[in-house]
Design a protein around this motif. Structure first.
Motif, PDB file in Angstrom:
ATOM      1  N   ALA A 108       1.260  -4.238   3.730  1.00 37.78           N
ATOM      2  CA  ALA A 108       2.606  -3.677   3.801  1.00 37.78           C
ATOM      3  C   ALA A 108       2.565  -2.182   3.524  1.00 37.78           C
ATOM      4  CB  ALA A 108       3.512  -4.374   2.794  1.00 37.78           C
ATOM      5  N   ASP A 109       3.016  -1.404   4.502  1.00 38.87           N
ATOM      6  CA  ASP A 109       3.058   0.054   4.379  1.00 38.87           C
ATOM      7  C   ASP A 109       4.292   0.437   3.578  1.00 38.87           C
ATOM      8  OD1 ASP A 109       3.108   2.772   4.603  1.00 38.87           O
ATOM      9  OD2 ASP A 109       3.098   2.818   6.793  1.00 38.87           O
ATOM     10  N   CYS A 110       4.065   0.867   2.331  1.00 43.45           N
ATOM     11  CA  CYS A 110       5.161   1.281   1.439  1.00 43.45           C
ATOM     12  C   CYS A 110       5.147   2.803   1.261  1.00 43.45           C
ATOM     13  CB  CYS A 110       5.042   0.592   0.088  1.00 43.45           C
ATOM     14  SG  CYS A 110       5.138  -1.178   0.156  1.00 43.45           S
ATOM     15  N   GLY A 111       4.744   3.519   2.305  1.00 44.11           N
ATOM     16  CA  GLY A 111       4.683   4.970   2.221  1.00 44.11           C
ATOM     17  C   GLY A 111       3.269   5.499   2.151  1.00 44.11           C
ATOM     18  N   MET A 112       2.408   5.032   3.030  1.00 47.92           N
ATOM     19  CA  MET A 112       1.020   5.491   3.054  1.00 47.92           C
ATOM     20  C   MET A 112       0.916   6.824   3.795  1.00 47.92           C
ATOM     21  SD  MET A 112      -1.393   2.204   3.808  1.00 47.92           S
ATOM     22  CE  MET A 112      -0.550   1.618   5.249  1.00 47.92           C
ATOM     23  N   THR A 113      -0.163   7.535   3.512  1.00 44.20           N
ATOM     24  CA  THR A 113      -0.472   8.739   4.278  1.00 44.20           C
ATOM     25  C   THR A 113      -0.954   8.320   5.666  1.00 44.20           C
ATOM     26  OG1 THR A 113      -2.764   8.791   3.528  1.00 44.20           O
ATOM     27  CG2 THR A 113      -1.135  10.001   2.194  1.00 44.20           C
ATOM     28  N   GLU A 114      -1.022   9.283   6.574  1.00 44.41           N
ATOM     29  CA  GLU A 114      -1.430   8.968   7.951  1.00 44.41           C
ATOM     30  C   GLU A 114      -2.864   8.441   8.004  1.00 44.41           C
ATOM     31  OE1 GLU A 114      -0.866   8.156  11.745  1.00 44.41           O
ATOM     32  OE2 GLU A 114       0.699   8.990  10.464  1.00 44.41           O
ATOM     33  N   ASP A 115      -3.759   9.038   7.232  1.00 45.68           N
ATOM     34  CA  ASP A 115      -5.152   8.559   7.204  1.00 45.68           C
ATOM     35  C   ASP A 115      -5.249   7.142   6.657  1.00 45.68           C
ATOM     36  OD1 ASP A 115      -6.079  10.923   8.254  1.00 45.68           O
ATOM     37  OD2 ASP A 115      -6.585  11.801   6.301  1.00 45.68           O
ATOM     38  N   ALA A 116      -4.503   6.876   5.607  1.00 43.91           N
ATOM     39  CA  ALA A 116      -4.521   5.532   5.014  1.00 43.91           C
ATOM     40  C   ALA A 116      -3.940   4.519   5.988  1.00 43.91           C
ATOM     41  CB  ALA A 116      -3.743   5.524   3.707  1.00 43.91           C
ATOM     42  N   ARG A 117      -2.895   4.907   6.725  1.00 42.33           N
ATOM     43  CA  ARG A 117      -2.294   3.994   7.708  1.00 42.33           C
ATOM     44  C   ARG A 117      -3.289   3.684   8.833  1.00 42.33           C
ATOM     45  NH1 ARG A 117       2.126   1.402   8.906  1.00 42.33           N
ATOM     46  NH2 ARG A 117       2.799   1.151  11.053  1.00 42.33           N
ATOM     47  N   GLU A 118      -4.046   4.682   9.260  1.00 39.59           N
ATOM     48  CA  GLU A 118      -5.056   4.439  10.302  1.00 39.59           C
ATOM     49  C   GLU A 118      -6.133   3.471   9.804  1.00 39.59           C
ATOM     50  OE1 GLU A 118      -6.619   8.152  11.638  1.00 39.59           O
ATOM     51  OE2 GLU A 118      -4.664   8.845  12.394  1.00 39.59           O
ATOM     52  N   LEU A 119      -6.552   3.636   8.552  1.00 42.40           N
ATOM     53  CA  LEU A 119      -7.546   2.725   7.986  1.00 42.40           C
ATOM     54  C   LEU A 119      -6.968   1.314   7.863  1.00 42.40           C
ATOM     55  CD1 LEU A 119     -10.289   2.139   6.696  1.00 42.40           C
ATOM     56  CD2 LEU A 119      -9.324   2.903   4.509  1.00 42.40           C
ATOM     57  N   ALA A 120      -5.710   1.220   7.440  1.00 38.28           N
ATOM     58  CA  ALA A 120      -5.065  -0.087   7.325  1.00 38.28           C
ATOM     59  C   ALA A 120      -4.943  -0.756   8.692  1.00 38.28           C
ATOM     60  CB  ALA A 120      -3.692   0.054   6.675  1.00 38.28           C
ATOM     61  N   ALA A 121      -4.616   0.025   9.716  1.00 41.73           N
ATOM     62  CA  ALA A 121      -4.528  -0.531  11.075  1.00 41.73           C
ATOM     63  C   ALA A 121      -5.890  -1.035  11.533  1.00 41.73           C
ATOM     64  CB  ALA A 121      -3.990   0.522  12.031  1.00 41.73           C
ATOM     65  N   TYR A 122      -6.932  -0.286  11.218  1.00 46.00           N
ATOM     66  CA  TYR A 122      -8.284  -0.714  11.569  1.00 46.00           C
ATOM     67  C   TYR A 122      -8.654  -2.015  10.851  1.00 46.00           C
ATOM     68  CZ  TYR A 122     -13.344  -0.958  11.447  1.00 46.00           C
ATOM     69  OH  TYR A 122     -14.643  -1.418  11.511  1.00 46.00           O
ATOM     70  N   LEU A 123      -8.373  -2.077   9.549  1.00 45.73           N
ATOM     71  CA  LEU A 123      -8.707  -3.281   8.785  1.00 45.73           C
ATOM     72  C   LEU A 123      -7.914  -4.486   9.274  1.00 45.73           C
ATOM     73  CD1 LEU A 123      -8.929  -1.806   5.177  1.00 45.73           C
ATOM     74  CD2 LEU A 123     -10.816  -2.588   6.606  1.00 45.73           C
ATOM     75  N   LEU A 173       0.839  -1.198   0.000  1.00 51.06           N
ATOM     76  CA  LEU A 173       0.000   0.000   0.000  1.00 51.06           C
ATOM     77  C   LEU A 173       0.870   1.242   0.000  1.00 51.06           C
ATOM     78  CD1 LEU A 173      -2.469  -1.286   2.708  1.00 51.06           C
ATOM     79  CD2 LEU A 173      -2.938  -1.065   0.272  1.00 51.06           C
ATOM     80  N   LYS A 174       0.520   2.208  -0.863  1.00 54.85           N
ATOM     81  CA  LYS A 174       1.313   3.423  -1.012  1.00 54.85           C
ATOM     82  C   LYS A 174       0.374   4.615  -1.173  1.00 54.85           C
ATOM     83  CE  LYS A 174       5.050   5.283  -3.795  1.00 54.85           C
ATOM     84  NZ  LYS A 174       5.930   5.056  -4.937  1.00 54.85           N
ATOM     85  N   GLY A 175       0.781   5.756  -0.650  1.00 58.56           N
ATOM     86  CA  GLY A 175      -0.008   6.973  -0.803  1.00 58.56           C
ATOM     87  C   GLY A 175      -1.322   6.900  -0.055  1.00 58.56           C
ATOM     88  N   GLU A 176      -2.393   7.307  -0.705  1.00 58.95           N
ATOM     89  CA  GLU A 176      -3.711   7.291  -0.068  1.00 58.95           C
ATOM     90  C   GLU A 176      -4.368   5.921  -0.101  1.00 58.95           C
ATOM     91  OE1 GLU A 176      -6.216  10.404  -1.470  1.00 58.95           O
ATOM     92  OE2 GLU A 176      -4.680  11.929  -1.177  1.00 58.95           O
ATOM     93  N   ALA A 177      -3.876   5.026  -0.935  1.00 55.07           N
ATOM     94  CA  ALA A 177      -4.388   3.646  -1.023  1.00 55.07           C
ATOM     95  C   ALA A 177      -5.914   3.644  -1.143  1.00 55.07           C
ATOM     96  CB  ALA A 177      -3.909   2.820   0.158  1.00 55.07           C
ATOM     97  N   LEU A 178      -6.411   4.273  -2.192  1.00 52.12           N
ATOM     98  CA  LEU A 178      -7.848   4.489  -2.349  1.00 52.12           C
ATOM     99  C   LEU A 178      -8.659   3.196  -2.454  1.00 52.12           C
ATOM    100  CD1 LEU A 178      -7.699   7.520  -4.797  1.00 52.12           C
ATOM    101  CD2 LEU A 178      -8.083   7.544  -2.329  1.00 52.12           C
ATOM    102  N   ALA A 179      -8.086   2.161  -3.010  1.00 53.06           N
ATOM    103  CA  ALA A 179      -8.828   0.908  -3.208  1.00 53.06           C
ATOM    104  C   ALA A 179      -8.518  -0.124  -2.125  1.00 53.06           C
ATOM    105  CB  ALA A 179      -8.515   0.330  -4.583  1.00 53.06           C
ATOM    106  N   MET A 180      -7.971   0.310  -1.003  1.00 49.18           N
ATOM    107  CA  MET A 180      -7.532  -0.618   0.040  1.00 49.18           C
ATOM    108  C   MET A 180      -8.665  -1.503   0.553  1.00 49.18           C
ATOM    109  SD  MET A 180      -5.871   0.117   3.829  1.00 49.18           S
ATOM    110  CE  MET A 180      -5.698   1.801   3.418  1.00 49.18           C
ATOM    111  N   GLU A 181      -9.818  -0.927   0.835  1.00 48.16           N
ATOM    112  CA  GLU A 181     -10.917  -1.720   1.391  1.00 48.16           C
ATOM    113  C   GLU A 181     -11.373  -2.792   0.407  1.00 48.16           C
ATOM    114  OE1 GLU A 181     -13.846   0.376   4.054  1.00 48.16           O
ATOM    115  OE2 GLU A 181     -12.982   2.075   2.939  1.00 48.16           O
ATOM    116  N   ASN A 182     -11.476  -2.458  -0.863  1.00 47.60           N
ATOM    117  CA  ASN A 182     -11.866  -3.449  -1.868  1.00 47.60           C
ATOM    118  C   ASN A 182     -10.793  -4.524  -2.017  1.00 47.60           C
ATOM    119  OD1 ASN A 182     -14.283  -2.184  -2.458  1.00 47.60           O
ATOM    120  ND2 ASN A 182     -13.376  -0.907  -4.044  1.00 47.60           N
TER     121      ASN A 182
END
Length: 107
Positions: free
Chosen positions: A74-89, A45-54
């Motif tokens: 795998a956090d490859c340079g996500m934004t803080e908001d995207a990292r929080e969503l990834a942690a939640y998922l 996952l990188k940047g905003e990772a817009l399709a992460m949930e799908n």
């Protein structure tokens, strides 16, 4: 009339036997379903990772067919908001983990 009754009885007997054989073979073939320990399904996952949930939903579907598989976000340079969503998922999913791609090592 007897011929019709015998025909109907034969039909239902054949359907019943087919159902019994189908259920028994299904139970025997799926009982020994092998697990795949150590298989990692990695989602970089990188940047905003817009399709992460799908993407996580799709990996969860694949994981259902591969018992023992683990989802790694795998956090490859996500934004803080995207990292929080990834942690939640990762917290919500069973057999899922969020890791930093720089420190990620396969054991």
């Amino acid at each position: 009339m007897t011929l019709l009754q015998d025909g109907i009885l034969a039909f239902f007997s054949a359907v019943g036997m087919t159902t019994v054989v189908w259920l028994l073979s299904g139970a025997l073939l799926h009982a020994g379903r092998p697990t795949v320990p150590g298989l990692l399904l990695v989602l970089p996952l990188k940047g905003e990772a817009l399709a992460m949930e799908n993407d996580v939903r799709e990996l969860r579907r694949v994981q259902g067919r591969l018992p023992g598989a683990k989802i790694v976000l795998a956090d490859c340079g996500m934004t803080e908001d995207a990292r929080e969503l990834a942690a939640y998922l990762a917290e919500r999913e069973k057999n899922a983990e969020l890791v930093d791609a720089k420190t990620f090592q396969v054991k």
